[in-house]
Write an enzyme that holds these catalytic residues in place. Sequence first.
Site, PDB file in Angstrom:
ATOM      1  N   PRO A   2       0.776  -1.221   0.000  1.00  0.00           N
ATOM      2  CG  PRO A   2      -0.144  -1.132   2.121  1.00  0.00           C
ATOM      3  CD  PRO A   2       0.976  -1.718   1.359  1.00  0.00           C
ATOM      4  CD  GLU A   3       3.959   4.400  -2.964  1.00  0.00           C
ATOM      5  OE1 GLU A   3       3.672   5.608  -2.844  1.00  0.00           O
ATOM      6  OE2 GLU A   3       5.011   4.004  -3.448  1.00  0.00           O
TER       7      GLU A   3
END
Length: 270
Positions: A2-3
């Site tokens: 996840p960004e």
Amino acid sequence: MPELPEVETTRRGVSPHCEGQRVTAVEVRDHRLRWPVPDQLPALLVGQVFQSVERRAKYLLFRTSAGTLLVHLGMSGSLRLVSQEEPPRRHDHIDILLKNGLCLRYHDPRRFGCCLWLEKGELHPLLGKLGPEPLSAGFDGDYLYRCSRGRKGPIKNFIMDAKVVVGVGNIYANEALFLAGIRPDRASGRISRARYDDLASQIKQVLTTAISNGGTTLRDFVGGDGKPGYFAQKLLVYGRKGEPCKQCGHTLREARLGQRSSVYCVTCQR
DNA sequence: CGCTGACCCTGACGGC
DNA sequence: TGCCGTCAGGGTCAGC
């Protein structure tokens, strides 16, 4: 995994199914995350109603009248909604069962994420020292310029520093610097105001585009595999070391800055 | 205060 | 086929 775009995609995916729902049960199979999952979490959460699901930086905040469930996905975490009958797989560490029959399931092989409880009104130290949201009006070239004066470190480390601005991870730091034509190893304190204007808008642009692409997976979020749609997005430099620059054809180079890989074009980035 | 490097953990992948 | 080193999108923390 996840960004910021995926965290936001996750928020948008789970929020309609969680808001207004009462928690009926909580099962913690493995409490060994970045910080231990509190033993009292089930007792604190059961019976509460999720009023809203918010995001600050890469933290997800599940608000209830008694307090807030704070979730971070770390490097390999994911949060998805499954049927309560679905058997847990390896690394499915936490289940939060909801009145509507769904189960909010936390999965994290590397266990770099966290799942903590905040009492009402309590400001967690993790959230205390964060810089502005990159998509907010307060984040712009002027802000970056002023923040960076006197600093000697590389620009890439600077924009990935959560005290400066939150949510800019390695992929998008590389992409935004390419789009703004700035070498990742340039000292942040020696970059002009005009170039910071460009950089700030490229950061906003690249994150906005990624969020809208991530949105394509929302439809099958429940019961889906949760794979982010923006993976398919054409990245210009990230992961393309040794390949030709899409702008000028020059071979892309790699450097290591702050233990993380940086890919850039020596011709297009100065 | 700013910056660097070690560290947390599992899994995927490439070379031999 | 299997073993081993390297690397991975997160962040904290100690030390200089």
